[in-house]
Motif scaffolding. Structure first.
Motif, PDB file in Angstrom:
ATOM      1  N   ASN A   1       0.811  -1.224   0.000  1.00 25.92           N
ATOM      2  CA  ASN A   1       0.000   0.000   0.000  1.00 25.92           C
ATOM      3  C   ASN A   1       0.845   1.275   0.000  1.00 25.92           C
ATOM      4  N   LYS A   2       2.120   1.135  -0.361  1.00 26.13           N
ATOM      5  CA  LYS A   2       3.019   2.295  -0.309  1.00 26.13           C
ATOM      6  C   LYS A   2       3.355   2.863  -1.687  1.00 26.13           C
ATOM      7  N   GLY A   3       2.658   2.396  -2.716  1.00 27.65           N
ATOM      8  CA  GLY A   3       2.811   3.003  -4.032  1.00 27.65           C
ATOM      9  C   GLY A   3       3.987   2.526  -4.854  1.00 27.65           C
ATOM     10  N   TYR A   4       4.603   1.416  -4.473  1.00 25.59           N
ATOM     11  CA  TYR A   4       5.735   0.897  -5.248  1.00 25.59           C
ATOM     12  C   TYR A   4       5.269   0.198  -6.525  1.00 25.59           C
ATOM     13  N   ALA A   5       6.156   0.181  -7.515  1.00 23.07           N
ATOM     14  CA  ALA A   5       5.887  -0.558  -8.751  1.00 23.07           C
ATOM     15  C   ALA A   5       6.037  -2.055  -8.531  1.00 23.07           C
ATOM     16  N   GLY A   6       6.744  -2.427  -7.479  1.00 24.16           N
ATOM     17  CA  GLY A   6       6.988  -3.830  -7.193  1.00 24.16           C
ATOM     18  C   GLY A   6       8.227  -3.983  -6.345  1.00 24.16           C
ATOM     19  N   LEU A   7       8.932  -5.080  -6.561  1.00 23.64           N
ATOM     20  CA  LEU A   7      10.126  -5.410  -5.773  1.00 23.64           C
ATOM     21  C   LEU A   7      11.324  -5.612  -6.686  1.00 23.64           C
ATOM     22  N   ILE A   8      12.497  -5.327  -6.168  1.00 19.72           N
ATOM     23  CA  ILE A   8      13.748  -5.666  -6.836  1.00 19.72           C
ATOM     24  C   ILE A   8      14.533  -6.570  -5.892  1.00 19.72           C
ATOM     25  N   ALA A   9      14.924  -7.741  -6.377  1.00 13.93           N
ATOM     26  CA  ALA A   9      15.585  -8.741  -5.540  1.00 13.93           C
ATOM     27  C   ALA A   9      16.853  -9.237  -6.236  1.00 13.93           C
ATOM     28  N   LEU A  10      17.518 -10.186  -5.612  1.00 10.33           N
ATOM     29  CA  LEU A  10      18.821 -10.639  -6.092  1.00 10.33           C
ATOM     30  C   LEU A  10      18.741 -11.908  -6.928  1.00 10.33           C
TER      31      LEU A  10
END
Length: 293
Positions: free
Chosen positions: A113-122
């Motif tokens: 709910n914080k407006g991010y486009a998604g996640l970036i991981a390793l």
């Protein structure tokens, strides 16, 4: 309903797909859909997938066959059919890391709910070594371009909101060409959203000799309009002066290879393009040498 679609573009990868499948079977959380986009394979990929669909896997397997058009067209097809909140691409020669779906789900629930486009991981190799560089200990959010501009390196696993990935135009298709860099969509998304950092390995990768990474010099010659398009986009959103000049030189080279006489007029940085044209010719000669042309 599943929250995540893991999609896999596949072209004649029946010999590596089983390890991708086994890594999905081993997940402790099965709250995902596996979507395989068969990009015109001529091996027994379809037979493999249909066999797995007939088994009890704990997750849904979807299969779509299309004529061969290259990785970016497989992504276009995937995005047209994904209905889950999130999606990520796992290549047909890669494995999902143990516990990856659980890690993605937990991380996303804390920031959804914080407006991010998604996640970036390793990403890591099969021996567990991080691809390129990890994330700084204090990094909580970033754009993809911002990560690399600040010294980051190596492929990273991107898990996007499906509504966000579909909010920017699809990858263009150029007749006779089969490559447009996937970073095109990511660059456009960077202008509006950030990614939340998931400092965990979620994918284990192995680069094939006949994959796009291993054949890049030939790709420059075979897909010049696609590369020129990508560089032109990058020149509109530079992350540094050095990067802008490098992109412009590549734009000149790709335009020269495609014999586009209008490339200066079409450039978003016309004066810089004039200045970089001689360097473009040098790069073109180097590419041809590396590709043994």
């Amino acid at each position: 309903m599943a929250f995540l679609t893991i999609f896999t573009p596949a072209y004649n990868r029946a010999h590596t797909l089983p390890r991708t499948y086994e890594s999905l079977l081993a997940q402790d959380c099965k709250d995902f859909v596996w979507l395989v986009i068969d990009d015109g394979s001529q091996d027994n990929t379809a037979e493999l997938i249909h066999g797995w669909q007939a088994q009890e896997n704990g997750f849904e397997i979807q299969y779509i066959y299309k004529e061969n058009g290259g990785m970016h067209t497989a992504h276009n097809t995937a995005y047209e059919h994904i209905t889950t909140e999130l999606n990520t691409c796992i290549d047909s020669d890669d494995k999902l890391a143990p516990g990856a779906v659980s890690k993605i789900k937990t991380a996303w629930e804390s920031v959804r709910n914080k407006g991010y486009a998604g996640l970036i991981a390793l990403d890591a190799d099969f021996a567990g070594n991080i691809i390129g560089k990890g994330f700084p200990a204090d990094l909580r959010e970033t754009t993809l371009g911002g990560y690399y501009a600040s010294g980051g390196a190596g492929d990273k696993k991107l898990i996007y909101r499906t509504d966000v990935i579909n909010s920017v135009p699809p990858y263009p298709v150029f007749d006779g060409e089969k490559y447009v860099g996937l970073v095109y969509k990511y660059t456009l998304i960077d202008q509006q959203y950030k990614l939340s950092v998931l400092d965990e390995v979620v994918c284990e990768v192995e680069y094939q000799a006949d994959g796009s990474t291993g054949t890049m010099w030939r790709q420059y010659l075979n897909n010049p309009r696609g590369f020129a398009f990508l560089r032109k986009t990058a020149m509109q959103y530079p992350t540094s002066t050095k990067r802008l000049i490098l992109d412009c030189i590549h734009y000149c080279s790709s335009s020269q290879i495609s014999k586009n006489k209008e490339y200066i007029k079409e450039s978003p940085r016309k004066l810089l393009t004039v200045l970089c044209t001689p360097a473009g010719w040098v790069l073109t000669a180097y590419i041809k040498k590396k590709a043994n042309v």
